[in-house]
Scaffold this motif. Structure first.
Motif, PDB file in Angstrom:
ATOM      1  N   ARG A 135       2.726  -1.371   5.106  1.00 45.43           N
ATOM      2  CA  ARG A 135       1.412  -1.937   5.419  1.00 45.43           C
ATOM      3  C   ARG A 135       1.392  -2.569   6.809  1.00 45.43           C
ATOM      4  N   LEU A 143      -0.712  -4.591  11.915  1.00 43.29           N
ATOM      5  CA  LEU A 143      -0.930  -4.025  10.592  1.00 43.29           C
ATOM      6  C   LEU A 143      -1.082  -2.515  10.730  1.00 43.29           C
ATOM      7  N   GLU A 147      -3.746  -0.879   5.875  1.00 41.90           N
ATOM      8  CA  GLU A 147      -4.585  -2.060   6.057  1.00 41.90           C
ATOM      9  C   GLU A 147      -5.879  -1.716   6.801  1.00 41.90           C
TER      10      GLU A 147
END
Length: 559
Positions: A135, A143, A147
């Motif tokens: 993630r 990120l 995400e």
């Protein structure tokens, strides 16, 4: 405190409790009632795997159908050991089938709970996908794609403006290979940092894969704003490159789509995302491209044609045909040969569409499918040549060859094979190439050209008179003859200046013992002018349009 928590839990049914916990984690929870052979899974597992509901009865039979076939025996043996009390812990790495029937690696863990008599009653645990993307990315500090998807989904109902910038570092592979992975990671991190410095508080950036990022702006819809942001990032990156003493000089390419594209579904958004960056990269380094519907429709059509070409090659070249256009001797107007021309029809359940060679041949070359398709055309053309020689003993067939075939297909061997297969004289085959096809005198091309000469196979330069034409090329290639481009012929027949140029080229080519074929002859008076200019061969609609093999043989066998 702990008593209050247990009181809350105690008021929940086990079904509700399972979902409460499941929503707080990415893994799939399960409770397997060993004695009643039933299982309850997190509701989210129903969306992911090939199961109809989150409650499974007859687990030993139904669940195994969800498991990849190669792993079923292993799982069955382990579950049997658990039911017999031989195993108290479940920890098995195997594959389940997703909704499309594709195997997904999972790690299934659980603990056995016994009943009051000490017999196994429940297996409680979770399973997680071991192949899941991370993630977040520790290299860039950003990120990741998961995400990004989660953020966009959370905005989906409210999306009405904004844009997404798909960003790729140009030639990042060269940086990695020349400077090493550690420096490559330094560049990935530094690029991310530079871009972050250029963003407002309402803009977000994510690291997708390798050297690709995405910037999300849900406030501005102006394409000019996106262009300004790109320029701002370019300026910041240049300062970084200078600060690194030019150890790595690079740029970024950017493709832009409307943020509302995400509402069309993840798969469609992913395709458009890949499309815009590819278009930006094709512009050269430092490209910037904004999504255009017409370009995208063309892109989808290209993909459809490529799929049809690949399917045809795999299925016996169904859809491919060879058409033949006669080549005549200029003085006698007798048919002496033909050019074999590739044709393709894209077939579907709805209809059949004839695709122009201008459209499908470049795609054959780009994909490498020109190698098997060219081999098929070569065989068909040689067979036709053999048949026509029953009627015209000195009949010759002209076959177009692509540089891709020379570089990767060992086409000279294929040519010799069909000559042997159909018992043809080597000079029955004439290989045509456009000048643009051999601008670079690579070792592969020189080897090919030498093989033709050694085996007495004619070589023809096609489309002479285009922008690539030069006499230096004719001298170096030493072809049997050159074919004057049909457009050049048409201009010469309609313009005095072009006519003089055309007329003066012919004795120059003849002076180095190379013959000339004039393409594009459409009228009787054109052929008469060619005779006056002492052209050797003629080809064009006046003598015959390209046609199928049977039609060609019937029409020209008595010429």
């Amino acid at each position: 405190m702990s008593e209050n928590i247990f009181k809350v839990f105690g008021e929940q049914t086990k079904e509700t409790l399972l979902e409460i916990i499941a929503k707080c984690m990415d893994d799939y929870l399960y409770v397997y009632d060993l004695q009643n052979n039933t299982m309850e899974l997190s509701e989210s597992a129903v969306d992911r795997f090939m199961i109809s509901g989150n409650v499974i009865n007859d687990v030993t039979n139904i669940l195994l159908q969800v498991v990849y076939e190669e792993d079923r025996k292993m799982l069955q043996e382990h579950l049997t050991a658990i039911c017999e009390g031989k195993e108290k812990v479940h920890n098995l790495h195997h594959r389940w089938l997703d909704k499309e029937g594709r195997p997904v690696w999972i790690n299934c863990r659980g603990i056995v709970i016994d009943d009051s008599q000490g017999k196994p009653q429940y297996l409680v645990g979770c399973l997680n996908e071991t192949g899941n993307q991370r993630r977040a990315d520790n290299v860039t500090g950003l990120l990741g794609g998961l995400e990004f998807n989660a953020y966009m989904r959370s905005q989906k109902k409210r999306l009405s403006k904004g844009f997404l910038m798909h960003i790729g570092i140009d030639d990042f592979g060269a940086i990695n290979s020349s400077r090493g992975a550690a420096y490559g990671n330094h560049i990935l991190k530094s690029v991310a940092d530079c871009m972050k410095e250029c963003l407002s508080d309402k803009q977000r950036i994510y690291h997708l894969v390798a050297d690709q990022y995405v910037i999300v702006d849900l406030e501005h819809s102006s394409k000019d704003y996106a262009a300004e942001l790109k320029k701002k990032i370019d300026d910041r990156l240049y300062k970084f490159i200078v600060s690194e003493n030019y150890e790595a000089v690079f740029s970024i390419s950017v493709g832009v789509v409307d943020a509302v594209t995400f509402c069309e579904g993840y798969e469609e958004c992913r395709k458009k995302f890949a499309f815009v960056l590819k278009k930006a990269k094709k512009m050269g380094k430092n490209g910037f491209y904004i999504f255009d519907d017409n370009d995208y429709e063309s892109f989808l059509r290209t993909g459809k044609i490529v799929a049809a070409l690949r399917n045809s090659v795999v299925n016996g070249f169904n859809g491919f045909e060879v058409y033949y256009q006669p080549i005549v001797d200029c003085s006698s107007e007798r048919v002496i040969g033909a050019e074999a021309l590739m044709r393709f029809s894209m077939m579907s359940e709805e209809d059949t569409e004839v695709i122009s060679p201008i459209e499908f041949i470049p795609l054959l070359e780009e994909t490498g499918l020109i190698i098997p398709a060219g081999r098929y055309i070569l065989d068909e053309a040689a067979k036709t040549c053999c048949e026509m020689q029953q009627y015209i003993p000195d009949f010759k067939i002209n076959i177009n060859v692509s540089y891709v075939q020379i570089m990767h297909g060992n086409v000279e061997r294929d040519i010799l094979d069909v000559i042997k297969k159909y018992v043809l004289k080597p000079d029955s085959i004439c290989i045509e190439m456009t000048e643009s096809g051999f601008m670079d005198m690579t070792p592969a091309f020189c080897k090919f050209r030498k093989a033709l000469d050694e085996n007495h196979i004619s070589f023809v330069i096609d489309d002479f008179g285009t922008g690539y034409s030069n006499f230096h090329c004719i001298r170096d290639m030493n072809p049997s003859y050159v074919k004057m481009d049909r457009d050049f012929t048409a201009k010469a027949m309609n313009d005095a200046r072009d006519y003089e140029l055309y007329k003066n080229i012919i004795p120059m080519v003849h002076s180095i013992n190379v013959r000339i074929c004039a393409e594009g002859i459409e009228k009787k008076e054109w052929s008469l002018k060619m005779k006056e200019m002492q052209v050797d061969y003629l080809q064009g609609y006046y003598y015959g349009r390209p046609c199928e093999k049977e039609q060609f043989i019937q029409r020209y066998k008595c010429s």
